[in-house]
Design a protein around this motif. Structure first.
Motif, short mmCIF file in Angstrom:
data_model
loop_
_atom_site.label_atom_id
_atom_site.label_comp_id
_atom_site.label_asym_id
_atom_site.label_seq_id
_atom_site.Cartn_x
_atom_site.Cartn_y
_atom_site.Cartn_z
N GLY A 30 0.74 -1.19 0.00
CA GLY A 30 0.26 -0.19 0.06
C GLY A 30 0.79 1.09 0.19
O GLY A 30 0.41 2.24 -0.61
N SER A 31 2.28 1.21 0.47
CA SER A 31 3.02 2.30 0.61
C SER A 31 3.57 2.71 -0.73
O SER A 31 4.47 3.51 -0.83
N LEU A 32 3.45 1.75 -1.63
CA LEU A 32 4.46 1.84 -3.02
C LEU A 32 3.87 3.18 -3.62
O LEU A 32 4.77 3.70 -4.38
N ARG A 33 2.71 3.58 -3.55
CA ARG A 33 2.18 4.87 -4.24
C ARG A 33 2.93 6.19 -3.66
O ARG A 33 2.66 7.21 -4.36
N ARG A 34 3.27 5.96 -2.43
CA ARG A 34 3.99 7.38 -1.82
C ARG A 34 5.42 7.39 -2.67
O ARG A 34 5.84 8.49 -2.75
N VAL A 35 5.83 6.50 -3.22
CA VAL A 35 7.12 6.35 -4.08
C VAL A 35 6.97 6.79 -5.21
O VAL A 35 7.62 7.56 -6.00
N ASP A 36 5.95 5.94 -5.72
CA ASP A 36 5.50 6.21 -7.57
C ASP A 36 3.89 6.25 -7.20
O ASP A 36 3.41 5.08 -7.40
N PRO A 37 3.32 7.43 -7.52
CA PRO A 37 2.18 7.43 -7.41
C PRO A 37 1.11 6.61 -8.40
O PRO A 37 -0.22 6.37 -8.22
#
Length: 105
Positions: A30-37
């Motif tokens: 779930g946190s991947l979007r913080r690195v790449d939206p």
């Protein structure tokens, strides 16, 4: 030996897969979007990926290392859904090698 999840699992099986995946894996995905939206994933995608991420986390690699592996050198344009790229990276890179895709920029 841990049983691997079938990436083509029917939608009805996804909630149980997600429940068995482990909260750390789900949180890391779930946190991947913080690195790449662009890596914002639906619950079904997280459920499909979580069992593979559990394997990585169980090997002792910290969540940050898995995140680095999944987000480095992501193509500018996708020919497939982003989750498919992530499944490939989690399944095809041997966990024991510790090899990750490093950003060369």
């Amino acid at each position: 030996m841990t049983e691997k999840a079938d990436p083509a699992a029917p939608a009805a099986a996804l909630p149980s897969v997600l429940a068995d995946a482990g909260p750390r894996a789900v949180a890391a995905l779930g946190s991947l979007r913080r690195v790449d939206p662009r890596l914002l994933m639906a619950g079904a995608d997280s459920a499909r990926l979580a069992p593979f991420d559990v394997e990585w986390l169980a090997s002792g690699l910290p969540p940050a290392r898995t995140t680095e592996h999944l987000t480095a050198r992501v193509p500018d344009q996708f020919r497939t859904r982003p989750a498919s790229i992530l499944v490939y990276r989690l399944r095809e890179t041997p966990v024991a090698s510790g090899q990750v895709f490093h950003d060369s920029s």
